[in-house]
Design a protein around this motif. Structure first.
Motif, PDB file in Angstrom:
ATOM      1  N   SER A  69      -1.821  -3.146  -1.204  1.00 26.92           N
ATOM      2  CA  SER A  69      -1.511  -2.218  -2.297  1.00 26.92           C
ATOM      3  C   SER A  69      -1.691  -0.809  -1.725  1.00 26.92           C
ATOM      4  O   SER A  69      -2.188  -0.658  -0.601  1.00 26.92           O
ATOM      5  N   PRO A  70      -1.306   0.233  -2.470  1.00 23.67           N
ATOM      6  CA  PRO A  70      -1.468   1.598  -1.933  1.00 23.67           C
ATOM      7  C   PRO A  70      -2.902   1.946  -1.516  1.00 23.67           C
ATOM      8  O   PRO A  70      -3.108   2.815  -0.675  1.00 23.67           O
ATOM      9  N   VAL A  71      -3.885   1.249  -2.108  1.00 25.37           N
ATOM     10  CA  VAL A  71      -5.284   1.569  -1.782  1.00 25.37           C
ATOM     11  C   VAL A  71      -6.031   0.378  -1.183  1.00 25.37           C
ATOM     12  O   VAL A  71      -7.251   0.389  -1.100  1.00 25.37           O
ATOM     13  N   ASN A  72      -5.300  -0.635  -0.804  1.00 24.90           N
ATOM     14  CA  ASN A  72      -5.956  -1.846  -0.276  1.00 24.90           C
ATOM     15  C   ASN A  72      -5.225  -2.331   0.965  1.00 24.90           C
ATOM     16  O   ASN A  72      -4.129  -2.902   0.869  1.00 24.90           O
ATOM     17  N   LYS A  73      -5.845  -2.095   2.116  1.00 21.97           N
ATOM     18  CA  LYS A  73      -5.301  -2.580   3.370  1.00 21.97           C
ATOM     19  C   LYS A  73      -6.192  -3.698   3.894  1.00 21.97           C
ATOM     20  O   LYS A  73      -7.358  -3.797   3.524  1.00 21.97           O
ATOM     21  N   ALA A  74      -5.619  -4.522   4.754  1.00 20.65           N
ATOM     22  CA  ALA A  74      -6.385  -5.643   5.305  1.00 20.65           C
ATOM     23  C   ALA A  74      -6.035  -5.834   6.775  1.00 20.65           C
ATOM     24  O   ALA A  74      -4.927  -5.500   7.210  1.00 20.65           O
ATOM     25  N   VAL A  75      -6.992  -6.358   7.527  1.00 22.63           N
ATOM     26  CA  VAL A  75      -6.791  -6.641   8.955  1.00 22.63           C
ATOM     27  C   VAL A  75      -7.065  -8.117   9.186  1.00 22.63           C
ATOM     28  O   VAL A  75      -8.080  -8.651   8.718  1.00 22.63           O
ATOM     29  N   MET A  76      -6.147  -8.773   9.910  1.00 24.86           N
ATOM     30  CA  MET A  76      -6.305 -10.186  10.248  1.00 24.86           C
ATOM     31  C   MET A  76      -6.515 -10.301  11.755  1.00 24.86           C
ATOM     32  O   MET A  76      -5.732  -9.762  12.543  1.00 24.86           O
ATOM     33  N   ILE A  77      -7.587 -11.012  12.167  1.00 27.03           N
ATOM     34  CA  ILE A  77      -7.914 -11.179  13.591  1.00 27.03           C
ATOM     35  C   ILE A  77      -7.917 -12.668  13.920  1.00 27.03           C
ATOM     36  O   ILE A  77      -8.472 -13.475  13.168  1.00 27.03           O
ATOM     37  N   GLN A  78      -7.303 -13.006  15.040  1.00 27.33           N
ATOM     38  CA  GLN A  78      -7.215 -14.408  15.456  1.00 27.33           C
ATOM     39  C   GLN A  78      -8.258 -14.711  16.525  1.00 27.33           C
ATOM     40  O   GLN A  78      -8.476 -13.931  17.450  1.00 27.33           O
ATOM     41  N   ASN A 120      -9.695  -4.778   1.444  1.00 32.09           N
ATOM     42  CA  ASN A 120     -10.167  -3.614   0.684  1.00 32.09           C
ATOM     43  C   ASN A 120     -10.542  -2.453   1.609  1.00 32.09           C
ATOM     44  O   ASN A 120     -11.549  -1.779   1.409  1.00 32.09           O
ATOM     45  N   LEU A 121      -9.699  -2.219   2.613  1.00 27.79           N
ATOM     46  CA  LEU A 121      -9.899  -1.090   3.521  1.00 27.79           C
ATOM     47  C   LEU A 121      -9.036   0.082   3.063  1.00 27.79           C
ATOM     48  O   LEU A 121      -7.865  -0.094   2.723  1.00 27.79           O
ATOM     49  N   ILE A 122      -9.600   1.264   3.070  1.00 29.00           N
ATOM     50  CA  ILE A 122      -8.847   2.468   2.700  1.00 29.00           C
ATOM     51  C   ILE A 122      -8.103   3.033   3.909  1.00 29.00           C
ATOM     52  O   ILE A 122      -7.063   3.676   3.785  1.00 29.00           O
ATOM     53  N   SER A 123      -8.657   2.757   5.099  1.00 29.21           N
ATOM     54  CA  SER A 123      -7.994   3.179   6.343  1.00 29.21           C
ATOM     55  C   SER A 123      -8.299   2.163   7.434  1.00 29.21           C
ATOM     56  O   SER A 123      -9.325   1.479   7.388  1.00 29.21           O
ATOM     57  N   VAL A 124      -7.401   2.062   8.415  1.00 32.88           N
ATOM     58  CA  VAL A 124      -7.521   1.078   9.491  1.00 32.88           C
ATOM     59  C   VAL A 124      -7.494   1.794  10.835  1.00 32.88           C
ATOM     60  O   VAL A 124      -6.705   2.724  11.039  1.00 32.88           O
ATOM     61  N   SER A 125      -8.350   1.351  11.758  1.00 37.82           N
ATOM     62  CA  SER A 125      -8.459   2.018  13.067  1.00 37.82           C
ATOM     63  C   SER A 125      -7.976   1.129  14.217  1.00 37.82           C
ATOM     64  O   SER A 125      -8.246   1.429  15.375  1.00 37.82           O
ATOM     65  N   VAL A 126      -7.276   0.017  13.894  1.00 40.27           N
ATOM     66  CA  VAL A 126      -6.723  -0.859  14.930  1.00 40.27           C
ATOM     67  C   VAL A 126      -5.251  -1.124  14.619  1.00 40.27           C
ATOM     68  O   VAL A 126      -4.783  -0.891  13.495  1.00 40.27           O
ATOM     69  N   ASN A 127      -4.532  -1.634  15.609  1.00 35.16           N
ATOM     70  CA  ASN A 127      -3.115  -1.954  15.444  1.00 35.16           C
ATOM     71  C   ASN A 127      -2.851  -3.401  15.823  1.00 35.16           C
ATOM     72  O   ASN A 127      -3.643  -4.028  16.549  1.00 35.16           O
ATOM     73  N   LYS A 128      -1.733  -3.914  15.356  1.00 35.45           N
ATOM     74  CA  LYS A 128      -1.332  -5.273  15.703  1.00 35.45           C
ATOM     75  C   LYS A 128      -1.232  -5.398  17.221  1.00 35.45           C
ATOM     76  O   LYS A 128      -0.663  -4.542  17.885  1.00 35.45           O
ATOM     77  N   GLY A 129      -1.810  -6.469  17.762  1.00 34.06           N
ATOM     78  CA  GLY A 129      -1.785  -6.705  19.202  1.00 34.06           C
ATOM     79  C   GLY A 129      -3.014  -6.210  19.928  1.00 34.06           C
ATOM     80  O   GLY A 129      -3.237  -6.557  21.099  1.00 34.06           O
ATOM     81  N   GLY A 162     -17.570   3.107  -8.564  1.00 34.56           N
ATOM     82  CA  GLY A 162     -18.404   3.743  -7.541  1.00 34.56           C
ATOM     83  C   GLY A 162     -18.913   2.765  -6.505  1.00 34.56           C
ATOM     84  O   GLY A 162     -19.745   3.116  -5.665  1.00 34.56           O
ATOM     85  N   LYS A 163     -18.409   1.514  -6.541  1.00 36.94           N
ATOM     86  CA  LYS A 163     -18.882   0.498  -5.604  1.00 36.94           C
ATOM     87  C   LYS A 163     -17.967   0.395  -4.387  1.00 36.94           C
ATOM     88  O   LYS A 163     -16.752   0.557  -4.496  1.00 36.94           O
ATOM     89  N   THR A 164     -18.593   0.102  -3.242  1.00 35.86           N
ATOM     90  CA  THR A 164     -17.868  -0.079  -1.984  1.00 35.86           C
ATOM     91  C   THR A 164     -17.992  -1.552  -1.612  1.00 35.86           C
ATOM     92  O   THR A 164     -19.063  -2.010  -1.238  1.00 35.86           O
ATOM     93  N   VAL A 165     -16.880  -2.291  -1.753  1.00 41.45           N
ATOM     94  CA  VAL A 165     -16.925  -3.754  -1.595  1.00 41.45           C
ATOM     95  C   VAL A 165     -15.894  -4.221  -0.567  1.00 41.45           C
ATOM     96  O   VAL A 165     -14.719  -3.859  -0.652  1.00 41.45           O
ATOM     97  N   LEU A 166     -16.351  -5.007   0.384  1.00 36.30           N
ATOM     98  CA  LEU A 166     -15.463  -5.625   1.378  1.00 36.30           C
ATOM     99  C   LEU A 166     -15.285  -7.094   1.028  1.00 36.30           C
ATOM    100  O   LEU A 166     -16.260  -7.797   0.799  1.00 36.30           O
ATOM    101  N   LYS A 167     -14.015  -7.554   1.010  1.00 36.03           N
ATOM    102  CA  LYS A 167     -13.776  -8.988   0.869  1.00 36.03           C
ATOM    103  C   LYS A 167     -13.507  -9.540   2.264  1.00 36.03           C
ATOM    104  O   LYS A 167     -12.655  -9.041   2.987  1.00 36.03           O
ATOM    105  N   PHE A 168     -14.245 -10.590   2.605  1.00 38.37           N
ATOM    106  CA  PHE A 168     -14.183 -11.161   3.953  1.00 38.37           C
ATOM    107  C   PHE A 168     -13.911 -12.653   3.859  1.00 38.37           C
ATOM    108  O   PHE A 168     -14.571 -13.371   3.101  1.00 38.37           O
ATOM    109  N   THR A 169     -12.910 -13.118   4.633  1.00 38.10           N
ATOM    110  CA  THR A 169     -12.596 -14.547   4.637  1.00 38.10           C
ATOM    111  C   THR A 169     -12.549 -15.091   6.060  1.00 38.10           C
ATOM    112  O   THR A 169     -12.266 -14.354   7.012  1.00 38.10           O
TER     113      THR A 169
END
Length: 419
Positions: A348-357, A367-376, A395-402
Motif C-alpha cells: 500500500s502507499p504506506v506499507n512496504k515489505a521485503v522478502m528474503i530467501q 509494514n515498512l515505511i522505507s526500504v534500504s535494500v534492493n531485489k538481488g 502512535g504504535k510502531t508494529v512490524l509483521k514478520f513471517t
C-alpha cells in the motif's frame, strides 16, 4: 578510642540504611517509569479524542492506562511494606539500645557510688601499704588500674550507645514521615483509578452502542490482512517458479538429454527444487531454529501466530500468518539470517515489505515505511533492511514478520531466540 568506636558504629548503621535505601531507590525508579508511561497514554488518549478516532481505540488506551495505574499502586504498596519492615527492625534496635543503656547506666552509677566512698588518696595508699608482701601490693595496684580503665570504658560505651540510639531515633522519624507520605500518595492514586474505571465503563457502553460498526471495521481489517497474505503468497509462488525455472535451465545446459517432462515438472513444482548450494543454505537456516535473532533490536509480541479470539469480542476469531512485534518509533527491521532479497513489495502507499530467501525458506518483513535494500541484494544476519512505519492514529510502531518453508507458514516463535 571512643571516637573510633562511634565512627565504626555509624559506618555499620549507614551501610544498613544504604542497603534499604537502594531497594527503595529501585522502586522509586520503577514508579518514575510507570508515571512516564501513564503520561504517554494520557497524551495518546487526548490525541485519539482530538482526531475523533473510534471509541474502541480510546477503550484500548484507557485499559492500558488503568493497568499502569494498578502497577503504580502495587509499586507504592511494596515501598510502604518495605518501609514498614525497616521501621519494625529499627524499633527493635531502639528497644534493645534502651535496655542496654539502662543496664549500663545503673552499673555505672553503682560504680561511681563505690568510687566516691573510697575516693580519698589516703584510703588507696592504705589499701596498698596494708599488703602483706610486694607481690600482693603489685596485684592491688594492677587491680586499681584495671578498675579505673573499666570505669572509663563504661563511660565510653554509654556515650557510644547514646549516639547510636539518637541516630536510630532520627531515622525512625524520617521513616514515619516517608511512610505517611506513601500512604497518602497511594490513597490519592486509588481515587484516580476509580475515576479511570468509570471512564472505561462509559467507553465500554459507547462501544456496545457502536458494536455493529466496530465489527465491520474489524472484519474489514481482517480482509485487508488476508488480501496482503494473498499478495505475498502469489509472490512466493512466483519466486518458487522463477527459482525452479532457473534450476531447470541449468539442468538442460549441464545435461542436454534432460527430458521436457522433467523440466516442466521442475518449473511447475509448488516447492523449490534445491540445488546443492540451495540445500546447504536451507540446512544452515533449519539448524538455527530457536536461535535466530529477533527482526527488531527490542520489542514485544503484540499479536502471536495463528488463530486467537479478538481482545474485545471473544467470539470473533482473528488469524495471523506471522507475529506482530511492537517496537520503538524510528526502529529498523533487520534480517534474522543471511540470504538473498528476492522481492521488495509495495503493499500500500504506506506499507512496504521485503522478502528474503534462505534455501527453501522465506522470511517476510511487513509494514515498512522505507526500504534500504534492493531485489538481488545479499544480506547478512542482523543487517538493517528498512524503517518500520509508525501508525499516525495509534502512535504504535508494529512490524509483521513471517517465516515460511515454500508456501507453508511456520510459527516464528519456534524459530526466534527466547521468544
Amino acid at each position: 578510642m571512643g571516637k573510633v568506636i562511634i565512627s565504626i558504629l555509624l559506618l555499620i548503621t549507614s551501610t544498613f540504611v544504604w542497603s534499604q535505601e537502594n531497594q527503595q531507590e529501585k522502586l522509586e525508579q520503577r514508579k518514575a517509569e510507570i508515571l512516564k508511561e501513564i503520561r504517554e497514554k494520557e497524551a495518546q488518549l487526548q490525541s485519539v479524542k482530538s482526531k475523533e478516532v473510534s471509541v474502541k481505540k480510546q477503550l484500548e488506551i484507557q485499559s492500558e492506562k488503568i493497568q499502569l495505574k494498578e502497577k503504580l499502586i502495587n509499586t507504592t504498596e511494596k515501598q510502604t511494606k518495605l518501609l514498614g519492615n525497616d521501621m519494625y527492625l529499627n524499633q527493635l534496635t531502639i528497644n534493645r539500645l534502651k535496655r542496654e543503656l539502662t543496664v549500663l547506666k545503673d552499673d555505672y552509677a553503682q560504680m561511681i557510688v563505690k568510687s566516691y566512698k573510697s575516693r580519698s588518696e589516703q584510703s588507696r595508699a592504705m589499701f596498698l601499704l596494708s599488703s602483706e608482701n610486694f607481690l600482693q601490693a603489685y596485684k592491688r595496684a594492677q587491680y586499681m588500674k584495671q578498675y579505673a580503665s573499666y570505669r572509663k570504658n563504661q563511660g565510653l560505651e554509654i556515650q557510644t550507645k547514646s549516639v547510636e540510639l539518637e541516630v536510630h531515633n532520627k531515622t525512625l522519624e524520617v521513616q514515619k514521615t516517608a511512610k505517611q507520605k506513601l500512604i497518602e500518595e497511594n490513597e490519592k492514586e486509588r481515587l484516580v483509578l476509580e475515576k479511570e474505571k468509570l471512564v472505561q465503563q462509559e467507553l465500554a457502553k459507547a462501544i456496545k452502542k457502536d458494536k455493529k460498526q466496530l465489527l465491520a471495521e474489524i472484519k474489514k481489517k481482517q480482509q485487508e490482512t488476508k488480501n496482503i497474505d494473498n499478495q505475498i503468497a502469489k509472490l512466493l509462488r512466483a519466486a518458487i517458479a522463477a527459482a525452479n525455472k532457473k534450476t531447470a535451465t541449468a539442468a538442460v545446459k549441464t545435461n542436454p538429454k534432460t527430458t521436457t517432462e522433467s523440466t516442466k515438472a521442475t518449473e511447475t513444482s509448488a516447492k523449490i527444487i534445491l540445488t546443492a548450494e540451495g540445500k546447504i543454505e536451507s540446512n544452515n537456516f533449519r539448524a538455527n531454529k530457536g536461535k535466530l535473532p529477533w527482526p527488531v533490536e527490542k520489542g514485544f509480541v503484540s499479536l502471536p501466530f495463528g488463530d486467537q479470539p479478538h481482545p474485545i469480542y471473544k467470539t470473533l476469531i482473528v488469524h495471523n500468518s506471522g507475529v506482530e512485534i511492537t517496537t520503538d518509533q524510528g526502529a529498523s527491521a533487520r534480517a534474522v539470517y543471511a540470504g538473498e532479497v528476492i522481492s521488495v513489495m509495495v503493499l500500500s502507499p504506506v506499507n512496504k515489505a521485503v522478502m528474503i530467501q534462505h534455501g527453501d525458506y522465506f522470511t517476510v518483513y511487513q509494514n515498512l515505511i522505507s526500504v534500504s535494500v534492493n531485489k538481488g541484494d545479499k544480506v547478512s544476519i542482523k543487517q538493517s533492511i528498512g524503517k518500520i512505519r509508525t501508525n499516525g492514529d495509534t502512535g504504535k510502531t508494529v512490524l509483521k514478520f513471517t517465516i515460511s518453508q515454500n508456501t507453508t507458514y511456520n510459527n516464528p516463535a519456534t524459530w526466534l531466540f527466547n521468544m
